[in-house]
Design a protein around this motif. Sequence first.
Motif, PDB file in Angstrom:
ATOM      1  N   VAL A  30       0.712  -1.191   0.148  1.00  0.00           N
ATOM      2  CA  VAL A  30       0.009   0.096   0.090  1.00  0.00           C
ATOM      3  C   VAL A  30       0.919   1.143  -0.089  1.00  0.00           C
ATOM      4  CG1 VAL A  30      -1.919   1.257   1.404  1.00  0.00           C
ATOM      5  CG2 VAL A  30      -2.101  -1.336   1.211  1.00  0.00           C
ATOM      6  N   GLY A  51      -8.084   5.434  -1.597  1.00  0.00           N
ATOM      7  CA  GLY A  51      -7.262   4.212  -1.571  1.00  0.00           C
ATOM      8  C   GLY A  51      -5.839   4.413  -2.307  1.00  0.00           C
ATOM      9  N   LYS A  54      -3.337   7.157   1.902  1.00  0.00           N
ATOM     10  CA  LYS A  54      -3.275   8.359   2.980  1.00  0.00           C
ATOM     11  C   LYS A  54      -3.507   7.868   4.536  1.00  0.00           C
ATOM     12  CE  LYS A  54      -6.631  10.560   1.139  1.00  0.00           C
ATOM     13  NZ  LYS A  54      -7.148   9.686  -0.013  1.00  0.00           N
ATOM     14  N   SER A  55      -4.388   7.088   4.657  1.00  0.00           N
ATOM     15  CA  SER A  55      -4.907   6.672   6.092  1.00  0.00           C
ATOM     16  C   SER A  55      -3.793   5.760   6.584  1.00  0.00           C
ATOM     17  CB  SER A  55      -6.383   6.020   5.985  1.00  0.00           C
ATOM     18  OG  SER A  55      -7.333   6.946   5.668  1.00  0.00           O
ATOM     19  N   THR A  56      -3.257   4.787   5.595  1.00  0.00           N
ATOM     20  CA  THR A  56      -2.321   3.982   6.194  1.00  0.00           C
ATOM     21  C   THR A  56      -0.935   4.841   6.436  1.00  0.00           C
ATOM     22  OG1 THR A  56      -2.993   2.564   4.304  1.00  0.00           O
ATOM     23  CG2 THR A  56      -0.819   2.019   5.406  1.00  0.00           C
TER      24      THR A  56
HETATM   25  P1  ADP Z   1      -7.089   6.256   1.716  1.00  0.00           P
HETATM   26  O1  ADP Z   1      -6.967   6.472   2.917  1.00  0.00           O
HETATM   27  O2  ADP Z   1      -6.101   6.878   0.902  1.00  0.00           O
HETATM   28  O3  ADP Z   1      -8.276   6.098   1.096  1.00  0.00           O
HETATM   29  P2  ADP Z   1      -5.908   3.669   2.771  1.00  0.00           P
HETATM   30  O4  ADP Z   1      -4.521   3.922   3.472  1.00  0.00           O
HETATM   31  O5  ADP Z   1      -7.384   3.683   3.815  1.00  0.00           O
HETATM   32  O6  ADP Z   1      -6.420   4.667   1.445  1.00  0.00           O
HETATM   33  O7  ADP Z   1      -5.833   2.369   2.022  1.00  0.00           O
HETATM   34  C1  ADP Z   1      -4.961   2.263   0.849  1.00  0.00           C
HETATM   35  C2  ADP Z   1      -5.262   0.729   0.103  1.00  0.00           C
HETATM   36  O8  ADP Z   1      -4.757   0.007   1.241  1.00  0.00           O
HETATM   37  C3  ADP Z   1      -6.494   0.584  -0.109  1.00  0.00           C
HETATM   38  O9  ADP Z   1      -6.652  -0.046  -1.442  1.00  0.00           O
HETATM   39  C4  ADP Z   1      -6.830  -0.514   0.802  1.00  0.00           C
HETATM   40  O10 ADP Z   1      -7.939  -1.356   0.223  1.00  0.00           O
HETATM   41  C5  ADP Z   1      -5.828  -1.064   1.204  1.00  0.00           C
HETATM   42  N1  ADP Z   1      -5.762  -1.664   2.768  1.00  0.00           N
HETATM   43  C6  ADP Z   1      -6.002  -0.665   3.732  1.00  0.00           C
HETATM   44  N2  ADP Z   1      -6.142  -1.509   4.975  1.00  0.00           N
HETATM   45  C7  ADP Z   1      -5.800  -2.902   4.622  1.00  0.00           C
HETATM   46  C8  ADP Z   1      -5.674  -4.095   5.172  1.00  0.00           C
HETATM   47  N3  ADP Z   1      -5.870  -4.259   6.501  1.00  0.00           N
HETATM   48  N4  ADP Z   1      -5.683  -5.184   4.550  1.00  0.00           N
HETATM   49  C9  ADP Z   1      -5.269  -5.092   3.114  1.00  0.00           C
HETATM   50  N5  ADP Z   1      -5.354  -3.970   2.511  1.00  0.00           N
HETATM   51  C10 ADP Z   1      -5.722  -2.663   3.111  1.00  0.00           C
END
Ligand code: ADP
Length: 663
Positions: A30, A51, A54-56
């Motif tokens: 990610v 996606g 950002k949150s990650t």
């Molecule tokens: P944003 O906040 O930018 O929308 P995220 O950081 O929430 O994006 O997620 C980025 C990507 O990581 C997304 O495609 C999401 O599906 C994937 N993702 C997030 N958390 C998990 C997890 N625990 N397991 C697998 N994939 C994840």
Amino acid sequence: MSVGASNPPLIELTDVRRRYGGGDQPEVEVLRGVSLSIHAGEFVAIVGASGSGKSTLMNLLGCLDRPTSGRYRFNGEDVAGFGADQLAWLRREAFGFVFQGYHLIAAESARENVEVPAIYAGLSRQDRAARASALLTRLGLADKLENRPSQLSGGQQQRVSIARALMNGGRIILADEPTGALDTTSGTEVMALLHELADAGHTIVLITHDREVAAQARRVIEIRDGQIVADSGRQEATGLERQERQAQLAAVPSVRAAGEGSGARRALWAELAEAARSAWRGMRMNRARTGLTLLGIVIGVASVIVMMGVGEGAKQRVVDQMGSMGTTIMYLGGAYVGSGGPPGEITEGDLEAIAALPEIGYVMPVIGDPTPVRQGNVERQVYVFAASEDMPAVHHWKVAQGRYYTEAEDRDLAALVVLGHKAHQQFFPDTPNPLGRVLLIGNAPFEVIGVMAERGADSGAQNYDDMVFIPYQAGRARVYRVQTQPDYTVISAASVEQVTAAEKAMHALLLARHGREDFRIGNAAAKLQAEAQTRNAMTMMLGLIAAVSLVVGGIGVMNVMLMTVRERTREIGIRIATGARQRDILRQFLTEAVLVTLVGGLAGLSIGLAVGAVLIASGVPVIFSLTAMGGAFACSVATGLVFGYMPARRASGLDPVVALASE
Ligand code: ADP
Ligand code: MG
């Protein structure tokens, strides 16, 4: 991007990657090599499509999550080397989270929600309340302090969560789509607030998918597919800003230096009180469920107490009987033999041989028959009990008034009499002190020298209180003149433990001496002992059943605690994000479990006592033992600890990112 050599970045990511999956699930990367420096006092927007990761990224920045590879330095220190408690300390003291979905604890008021980070920082209750109220007032929520989240608008909830982020200082505000769920007006308000905070020197990392929102920040970083694709760079700071930054930086203490200190200083009882308070609220919120769970514990504790009380009462009754009849007493008499002929005789020689046995205590031949007794114009048939001076010792009986006759007096055929309690009343109704008075037994005068203590109704036909007691030899010589041998002999075992052995030894001895079984031994003590043992076994069994019900109650508690943990997963995530350590969470849920069983134990105790009182009132002998009550109570609390541990452990082990994302 220019970095002053004198001040290292507050946050520095170097080639950070975050992969999900692996094992049987497809692996996704990610974050794909993010390098980034953020200095104290910066206002940074990270913008990217949904996606893009950002949150990650933000979870990594806020130490809710760890990178799969790459390095994260906070204030110059590598976060990879921090333990769980140090990370919790960072979340508590350095970061303040603001989430798109606000993430407020639904059961708590606005003020209490704002207080949460300060609980884990160890602030006193008063200070907490004062600071939370002040923050909420500053954010325009002075009249909403006691509102629950559900009683607030989205904009208001987001302001509450900003207040919470500021509670412990909020040096670094991590805001993940703070305006994402808000209408335009509220969104503008929240942005204005963030600007204010940035101006006041807070470091702000704002995450958004909205370019317009991002444009308001002083620096915009664009992220796409887990990689930084653009960075507007750090703005040249004004002199004033630089000053503030310096102050900010100085305000971020070293993690290693302070990581443990604040936690250790906190008073344990204050933490427990806090946990109990929130546990109490949880219990009240789920009254019906809590009540039903409690029921198991209540029934368990109450039944332990009642069962033990009833058992103890029954046992005591037997013991009382043994006390009055003598715990060691056997009766020996001659008996007819099946083949006919006269009954066997117990001779003086027999008695001497018996007395010589080591298992035997007293040997006391008795002659006793209803005999006319006179005093003045009162004449009654009275059972006249002629025996040795051992009588009070053998029967565990005391002389209430005067004295008993002595061995010498018995030998000398002294004409002395000791009255039973009732006999005293019957023959000397108006004489409280009959000592020295004379009683005609048969036709012989006997001097009263004592009165026995009241014995109460014995089991059996004889009532000892009605009798009069005279020395054996005097009885033989003056009252029962035709009698050549005792009616029966009272024999006591040397000790309570030897009753059965004494009976056996005596039986063998007499059989050897007589050559046939022309005697009879009555062993009341053994019978009573056997009865007492049965009662003991009964009590044990009842207690065991009661204990099982306690265990069942404990399983109920565990079940409910597991449900509670599941229901409150998000709350747990919020608490971890605001700085709770694992042991804070463990302690909270353990306290809740113990509180449930504590309340159940108290209720069970009172119900047990009430039931016991009713039983006593209706004539059932019940003896409450403090040991049983304390034991049952302690067991119930221990049950809470034992059965609450697993759910509490589960709660404290939750991954904050997963917990926050739940439901
Ligand atoms: P944003 O906040 O930018 O929308 P995220 O950081 O929430 O994006 O997620 C980025 C990507 O990581 C997304 O495609 C999401 O599906 C994937 N993702 C997030 N958390 C998990 C997890 N625990 N397991 C697998 N994939 C994840
Ligand atoms: Mg997101």
